[in-house]
Design an enzyme around this catalytic site. Structure first.
Site, PDB file in Angstrom:
ATOM      1  CG  ASP A 172      94.054   0.970 -30.629  1.00  0.00           C
ATOM      2  OD1 ASP A 172      92.862   1.340 -30.633  1.00  0.00           O
ATOM      3  OD2 ASP A 172      94.409  -0.205 -30.430  1.00  0.00           O
ATOM      4  CG  HIS A 173      89.882   7.017 -31.187  1.00  0.00           C
ATOM      5  ND1 HIS A 173      89.928   7.537 -29.909  1.00  0.00           N
ATOM      6  CD2 HIS A 173      89.286   7.976 -31.939  1.00  0.00           C
ATOM      7  CE1 HIS A 173      89.373   8.731 -29.889  1.00  0.00           C
ATOM      8  NE2 HIS A 173      88.989   9.035 -31.112  1.00  0.00           N
TER       9      HIS A 173
END
Ligand code: CAO
Length: 549
Positions: free
Chosen positions: A521-522
């Site tokens: 998850d950036h």
């Protein structure tokens, strides 16, 4: 410059009310009529405005204080006003909120029992004009008592419950949510209950005159002091959101369903901060409104409208050939909705890598040969679970969840693994994998995978994971892009290991290479951290002794 006291104005029948919200702080510049605090009784809340413009120099009340007419709210340095003129204004606060409405039956219930229809109208509610109905507590057929709240109305500054002026059974309810009402408007027609006091004439319901002199100020006050205690929740059978008018308005503007919020204020009151946090959580995908959750299956089924996209194409496939229709399995429906939400809401990035598991595989095969009689088969996935625990320890942000603006860092190590079943994909969880050996993990995985195939996994078997591994190694493929299992922030996808020639500095040697695909998850993890995580995971798999370091 002289300081001026801003006091609680005449608030009519309010006796002592509690300060439930401070809307300004020392140093704030306020305008005349700007709300300073919110006070609340058991029936109504109102905002107390400033009688003048200026800078707040000192707050004289705090949350939870009881105030009444004349209590000093704060000290203000009047804006631009001549210091000499100001003190006079200070001692007589502008009567901005002076009107106290008469509750429906303040006149006292008539003792006349009536079996005939009785009209209940909006009583004198002071300066309220064109107020919106924001809650309806009753419905046709309900039996109501005298003074029982029927509806809540709300202006931009205050809300109040309108009680029934008579007892009886509601034959007809004349208002609905969103209606705008004024004094004298018909609310309901009651069939007077036998022996119950009833008020025969509409006039009776507005008999009590407003107590205090009304000012020209547009803000009205609710009827708290005059209305006997009553539990509105009993009437509706559900807990109503508890919030000040300005918070309600704020929530309405953002489209936040107040009834889905938990209030952090006194007595569970919903504050502006609660509304903001909820909005942030929805925007970040950390939570969903009930409406969104209801739409999720629709979206999962291709309802593009839910995302503001084109509707899913409707095709009559029989035009092209024979077809058979089959219902999606229950698991597919649930996992589909979850996967879709996660795919849409999480900014996924996937790093692909390979690691050399030649020695580990040889060791695993050897172990399984030795343990052939005991029947415990050690799987590659169990080694990966141990490697994942070690990597999560080294890179704690991978063992976290987003909660609004906060990261929840977990200090436990529960690892999920994707299991393919005839009915669809499920993710059982190995709890406390850090405290278990590879053999025990292999045994538990075998048991959980069997339970999964038999459709016997319970919610406890599938909850609490920190990180998930999805292994297609027994099947094939090179790399894939696994979808993160929210609220986790990363997932490791593994494909089939293959012998590949690797240069050792002198010659090409055959190595068993395991393909890794880490999706992350950036919002939480950066590319460099993901590359390091993969590299470390790979090093452990290549030389498992490192796990002891
Ligand atoms: N490379 C090569 N072979 C592998 C391997 C890998 N990475 N991982 C396992 N294998 C081999 C094993 O050696 C074993 O072979 P043998 O039967 O010859 O010993 C075979 O594959 C089965 O492996 P296993 O018994 O160790 O099972 P597993 O641990 O790999 O998998 C489970 C268990 C439950 C994860 C698996 O059955 C499963 O359901 N996998 C699918 C998961 C999935 O669908 N993921 C996709 C999610 S995204 O849609």
């Amino acid at each position: 410059m002289a300081l001026i006291e801003v006091k609680v104005p005449d608030i009519g029948d309010f006796d002592e009310v509690t300060v439930i919200e401070l809307m300004v702080k020392v140093g704030d510049t306020v305008k005349a009529e700007q709300s300073l605090i919110t006070v609340e009784s058991d029936k109504a809340s109102m905002e107390i405005p400033s009688s003048m413009a200026g800078v707040v120099k000192e707050l004289k009340v705090k949350l939870g204080d009881k105030v009444k007419e004349g209590s000093v709210v704060l000290m203000i340095e009047a804006a631009g006003a001549a210091a000499s003129a100001a003190p006079a204004a200070a001692s007589t606060p502008a009567p901005v909120q002076a009107t106290v409405p008469a509750p429906a039956s303040v006149a006292g219930p008539s003792s006349v029992a009536s079996a005939g229809p009785v009209e209940v109208r909006v009583p004198d509610i002071g300066d309220f004009k064109d107020v919106a109905v924001i809650e309806v507590f009753v419905k046709a057929g309900d039996t109501v008592k005298v003074e029982q709240s029927l509806i809540t109305v709300e202006s931009d500054k205050a809300s109040m419950e309108i009680p029934s002026s008579a007892a009886g059974v509601i034959k007809e309810l004349k208002v609905k949510l969103g209606d705008v009402v004024n004094i004298g408007d018909l609310l309901a027609i009651l069939q007077g209950a036998e022996g119950a006091p009833a008020v025969a004439a509409p006039a009776a319901s507005v008999a009590a005159p407003a107590v205090a002199a009304s000012s020209a100020a547009p803000i009205a006050v609710a009827s708290a002091g005059a209305v006997p205690a009553h539990n509105p929740t009993a009437a509706v059978g559900a807990v109503l959101p508890h919030a000040s008018p300005s918070v309600r308005k704020f929530a309405r503007e953002l489209g936040v369903p107040l009834e889905e919020l938990k209030g952090s204020g006194p007595k569970g009151r919903i504050t502006q901060d609660d509304v903001q946090s909820f909005t942030k959580a929805v925007m970040s995908g950390a939570t969903q409104t009930k409406a969104q959750a209801a739409n999720a299956p629709k979206a999962a089924a291709g309802g593009g409208e839910a995302l503001g996209l084109l509707p899913w194409p409707k095709v009559d496939f029989t035009k092209f050939g024979a077809v058979e229709r089959k219902d999606l399995s229950r698991i597919k429906k649930i996992s589909g909705a979850n996967l879709h939400r996660n795919w849409v809401l999480i900014p996924h990035v996937t790093n692909h890598d390979d690691c050399d598991i030649t020695e580990l595989e040889a060791f695993r095969v050897q172990m399984n040969k030795e343990n052939e009689k005991s029947g415990v088969k050690v799987t590659m996935l169990a080694f990966m679970i141990k490697a994942a625990v070690a990597a999560l320890k080294k890179f704690p942000e991978f063992n976290s969840s987003l909660d609004g603006d906060q990261l929840v860092l977990k200090q436990y190590f529960h690892i999920g693994f994707a299991a393919d079943t005839p009915n669809g994909l499920v993710v059982p969880v190995i709890k406390d994998a850090d405290k278990k050996g590879v053999a025990q993990i292999s045994t538990e995985m075998g048991e959980l995978a069997k339970k999964a195939r038999d459709g016997k996994l319970g919610p406890a078997d599938m909850s609490g994971a920190c990180f998930t591994i999805s292994s297609l190694g027994g099947i094939g493929g090179r790399y894939f892009t696994p979808i993160i299992n929210a609220p986790e922030v990363a997932i490791m996808g593994v494909c089939k290991s293959q012998i590949e020639p690797k240069w050792d500095g002198k010659a090409f040697v055959p190595k068993l290479m395991l393909p890794l695909s880490l999706s992350w998850d950036h919002r939480v993890i950066d590319g460099a951290a993901a590359a390091r995580f993969n590299a470390y995971f790979g090093q452990l798999m290549t030389d498992f002794r490192r796990i002891l370091l």
